[in-house]
Structure formats: structure tokens, C-alpha cells
Design a protein around this motif. Structure first.
Motif, PDB file in Angstrom:
ATOM      1  N   GLN A  54      47.951  96.256  64.071  1.00  0.00           N
ATOM      2  CA  GLN A  54      47.484  96.773  62.782  1.00  0.00           C
ATOM      3  C   GLN A  54      46.573  95.776  62.079  1.00  0.00           C
ATOM      4  OE1 GLN A  54      51.101  97.864  60.751  1.00  0.00           O
ATOM      5  NE2 GLN A  54      51.046  99.928  61.610  1.00  0.00           N
ATOM      6  N   ILE A  55      46.911  94.502  62.137  1.00  0.00           N
ATOM      7  CA  ILE A  55      46.062  93.478  61.509  1.00  0.00           C
ATOM      8  C   ILE A  55      44.708  93.440  62.210  1.00  0.00           C
ATOM      9  CG2 ILE A  55      45.760  90.991  61.154  1.00  0.00           C
ATOM     10  CD1 ILE A  55      48.801  90.843  60.643  1.00  0.00           C
ATOM     11  N   GLN A  56      44.711  93.486  63.536  1.00  0.00           N
ATOM     12  CA  GLN A  56      43.449  93.472  64.280  1.00  0.00           C
ATOM     13  C   GLN A  56      42.597  94.697  63.966  1.00  0.00           C
ATOM     14  OE1 GLN A  56      41.728  91.282  66.278  1.00  0.00           O
ATOM     15  NE2 GLN A  56      43.229  89.877  65.453  1.00  0.00           N
ATOM     16  N   ALA A  57      43.241  95.838  63.763  1.00  0.00           N
ATOM     17  CA  ALA A  57      42.500  97.062  63.468  1.00  0.00           C
ATOM     18  C   ALA A  57      41.829  96.993  62.096  1.00  0.00           C
ATOM     19  CB  ALA A  57      43.427  98.273  63.535  1.00  0.00           C
ATOM     20  N   SER A  58      42.499  96.397  61.130  1.00  0.00           N
ATOM     21  CA  SER A  58      41.940  96.355  59.775  1.00  0.00           C
ATOM     22  C   SER A  58      41.128  95.092  59.492  1.00  0.00           C
ATOM     23  CB  SER A  58      43.044  96.503  58.732  1.00  0.00           C
ATOM     24  OG  SER A  58      43.969  95.459  58.845  1.00  0.00           O
ATOM     25  N   HIS A  59      41.366  94.014  60.242  1.00  0.00           N
ATOM     26  CA  HIS A  59      40.655  92.741  60.063  1.00  0.00           C
ATOM     27  C   HIS A  59      40.281  92.187  61.433  1.00  0.00           C
ATOM     28  CE1 HIS A  59      42.048  92.609  55.868  1.00  0.00           C
ATOM     29  NE2 HIS A  59      43.259  92.860  56.317  1.00  0.00           N
ATOM     30  N   PRO A  60      39.363  92.837  62.163  1.00  0.00           N
ATOM     31  CA  PRO A  60      39.072  92.414  63.536  1.00  0.00           C
ATOM     32  C   PRO A  60      38.670  90.946  63.649  1.00  0.00           C
ATOM     33  CG  PRO A  60      37.862  94.420  62.963  1.00  0.00           C
ATOM     34  CD  PRO A  60      38.511  93.919  61.710  1.00  0.00           C
ATOM     35  N   ASP A  61      39.389  90.225  64.489  1.00  0.00           N
ATOM     36  CA  ASP A  61      39.095  88.827  64.831  1.00  0.00           C
ATOM     37  C   ASP A  61      39.041  87.879  63.637  1.00  0.00           C
ATOM     38  OD1 ASP A  61      38.902  89.517  67.564  1.00  0.00           O
ATOM     39  OD2 ASP A  61      36.865  90.241  67.232  1.00  0.00           O
ATOM     40  N   GLU A  62      39.697  88.219  62.546  1.00  0.00           N
ATOM     41  CA  GLU A  62      39.739  87.330  61.376  1.00  0.00           C
ATOM     42  C   GLU A  62      40.977  86.438  61.368  1.00  0.00           C
ATOM     43  OE1 GLU A  62      39.104  89.133  57.540  1.00  0.00           O
ATOM     44  OE2 GLU A  62      37.703  90.589  58.385  1.00  0.00           O
ATOM     45  N   PHE A  63      41.973  86.766  62.197  1.00  0.00           N
ATOM     46  CA  PHE A  63      43.241  86.053  62.165  1.00  0.00           C
ATOM     47  C   PHE A  63      43.667  85.625  63.555  1.00  0.00           C
ATOM     48  CE2 PHE A  63      43.157  88.551  58.355  1.00  0.00           C
ATOM     49  CZ  PHE A  63      43.660  87.697  57.408  1.00  0.00           C
ATOM     50  N   SER A  64      44.306  84.450  63.623  1.00  0.00           N
ATOM     51  CA  SER A  64      44.934  84.036  64.874  1.00  0.00           C
ATOM     52  C   SER A  64      46.407  84.423  64.811  1.00  0.00           C
ATOM     53  CB  SER A  64      44.775  82.534  65.103  1.00  0.00           C
ATOM     54  OG  SER A  64      45.488  81.809  64.125  1.00  0.00           O
ATOM     55  N   TRP A  65      47.007  84.548  65.966  1.00  0.00           N
ATOM     56  CA  TRP A  65      48.404  84.988  66.093  1.00  0.00           C
ATOM     57  C   TRP A  65      49.038  84.093  67.134  1.00  0.00           C
ATOM     58  CZ3 TRP A  65      50.989  89.212  63.875  1.00  0.00           C
ATOM     59  CH2 TRP A  65      52.150  89.658  64.504  1.00  0.00           C
ATOM     60  N   THR A  66      49.937  83.185  66.716  1.00  0.00           N
ATOM     61  CA  THR A  66      50.525  82.215  67.628  1.00  0.00           C
ATOM     62  C   THR A  66      52.040  82.318  67.600  1.00  0.00           C
ATOM     63  OG1 THR A  66      48.692  80.711  67.140  1.00  0.00           O
ATOM     64  CG2 THR A  66      50.626  79.766  68.234  1.00  0.00           C
ATOM     65  N   TYR A  67      52.616  82.667  68.736  1.00  0.00           N
ATOM     66  CA  TYR A  67      54.077  82.713  68.818  1.00  0.00           C
ATOM     67  C   TYR A  67      54.627  81.288  68.814  1.00  0.00           C
ATOM     68  CZ  TYR A  67      54.171  87.681  69.937  1.00  0.00           C
ATOM     69  OH  TYR A  67      54.055  89.044  69.888  1.00  0.00           O
ATOM     70  N   LEU A  68      55.587  81.043  67.927  1.00  0.00           N
ATOM     71  CA  LEU A  68      56.275  79.757  67.879  1.00  0.00           C
ATOM     72  C   LEU A  68      57.669  79.867  68.492  1.00  0.00           C
ATOM     73  CD1 LEU A  68      55.297  78.753  64.224  1.00  0.00           C
ATOM     74  CD2 LEU A  68      54.129  78.150  66.356  1.00  0.00           C
ATOM     75  N   LYS A  69      58.264  81.058  68.398  1.00  0.00           N
ATOM     76  CA  LYS A  69      59.583  81.342  68.984  1.00  0.00           C
ATOM     77  C   LYS A  69      59.586  82.815  69.369  1.00  0.00           C
ATOM     78  CE  LYS A  69      64.560  81.015  68.089  1.00  0.00           C
ATOM     79  NZ  LYS A  69      64.915  80.531  69.394  1.00  0.00           N
ATOM     80  N   GLN A  70      60.029  83.103  70.587  1.00  0.00           N
ATOM     81  CA  GLN A  70      60.019  84.468  71.085  1.00  0.00           C
ATOM     82  C   GLN A  70      61.408  84.921  71.481  1.00  0.00           C
ATOM     83  OE1 GLN A  70      56.535  83.694  73.854  1.00  0.00           O
ATOM     84  NE2 GLN A  70      56.031  85.735  73.099  1.00  0.00           N
ATOM     85  N   GLY A  71      62.216  85.266  70.473  1.00  0.00           N
ATOM     86  CA  GLY A  71      63.523  85.881  70.664  1.00  0.00           C
ATOM     87  C   GLY A  71      64.531  85.019  71.394  1.00  0.00           C
ATOM     88  N   PRO A  72      65.642  85.616  71.744  1.00  0.00           N
ATOM     89  CA  PRO A  72      65.882  87.044  71.678  1.00  0.00           C
ATOM     90  C   PRO A  72      66.291  87.575  70.297  1.00  0.00           C
ATOM     91  CG  PRO A  72      67.786  85.983  72.650  1.00  0.00           C
ATOM     92  CD  PRO A  72      66.752  84.896  72.396  1.00  0.00           C
ATOM     93  N   SER A  73      66.856  86.734  69.446  1.00  0.00           N
ATOM     94  CA  SER A  73      67.302  87.248  68.145  1.00  0.00           C
ATOM     95  C   SER A  73      66.373  86.858  66.996  1.00  0.00           C
ATOM     96  CB  SER A  73      68.727  86.785  67.836  1.00  0.00           C
ATOM     97  OG  SER A  73      68.788  85.378  67.813  1.00  0.00           O
ATOM     98  N   VAL A  74      65.578  85.821  67.188  1.00  0.00           N
ATOM     99  CA  VAL A  74      64.644  85.379  66.154  1.00  0.00           C
ATOM    100  C   VAL A  74      63.260  85.216  66.774  1.00  0.00           C
ATOM    101  CG1 VAL A  74      64.051  83.549  64.511  1.00  0.00           C
ATOM    102  CG2 VAL A  74      66.439  84.178  64.839  1.00  0.00           C
ATOM    103  N   TRP A  75      62.268  85.757  66.087  1.00  0.00           N
ATOM    104  CA  TRP A  75      60.868  85.638  66.489  1.00  0.00           C
ATOM    105  C   TRP A  75      60.124  84.957  65.361  1.00  0.00           C
ATOM    106  CZ3 TRP A  75      58.906  87.892  71.079  1.00  0.00           C
ATOM    107  CH2 TRP A  75      59.858  88.593  71.828  1.00  0.00           C
TER     108      TRP A  75
END
Length: 86
Positions: A54-75
Motif C-alpha cells: 500500500q505504501i509503494q502504491a501511494s508513494h512509489p519508491d519514496e520509502f525504504s523497508w528494512t526488516y529488523l526482526k521477522q517473527g514468529p511472534s514479533v516483526w
């Protein structure tokens, strides 16, 4: 290049205590308030990948997205507003 949480203090915003209906609204409010070079860490109870789309659709290439923790219970995802290249 965006700064990471190791270089500066980045606000962590815990979305787990919000109702599902409030989560995307809150995220878009925060994203809309970011200035170039600023970021925040979204804390969630599941992978927030639909929000990324959704962010990419409304703000194409304006934001980076970096996973710091990927589950299983906290992201944790750092979302940063990019500097515009002229």
C-alpha cells in the motif's frame, strides 16, 4: 543511504495494541509526517507486507523497508523516507 537504528535513535511504534482497523491508518499518518532521512520502526504481531504494498502504491519508491526482526511472534520493520535525487 538511510541511517539505521544503530546510528541514531529511531522511534519504535508498537502496533500490536491497536485494532486491525487502526493499524494502516496510523502507519499512513506516521509515513505522511516523515521528512527525508527520517524513519521509524513498526512493531507488529505479523508480517506487515500488505502495508508495504500500500505504501509503494501511494508513494512509489519514496520509502525504504528494512526488516529488523521477522517473527514468529514479533516483526520489526524500519520504514525510512528516502532523499529525492535530482
Amino acid at each position: 543511504m538511510c541511517q539505521t537504528t544503530e546510528e541514531i535513535d529511531v522511534a519504535e511504534i508498537d502496533f500490536r495494541n491497536l485494532s486491525p482497523a487502526q493499524r494502516h491508518t496510523k502507519a499512513f499518518q506516521i509515513v505522511g509526517d516523515l521528512r527525508a532521512g527520517e524513519s521509524f520502526v513498526l512493531v507488529n504481531d505479523h508480517d506487515p507486507m500488505p502495508l508495504y504494498s500500500q505504501i509503494q502504491a501511494s508513494h512509489p519508491d519514496e520509502f525504504s523497508w528494512t526488516y529488523l526482526k521477522q517473527g514468529p511472534s514479533v516483526w520489526k520493520v524500519e520504514i525510512a523516507k528516502q532523499f529525492k535525487v535530482a
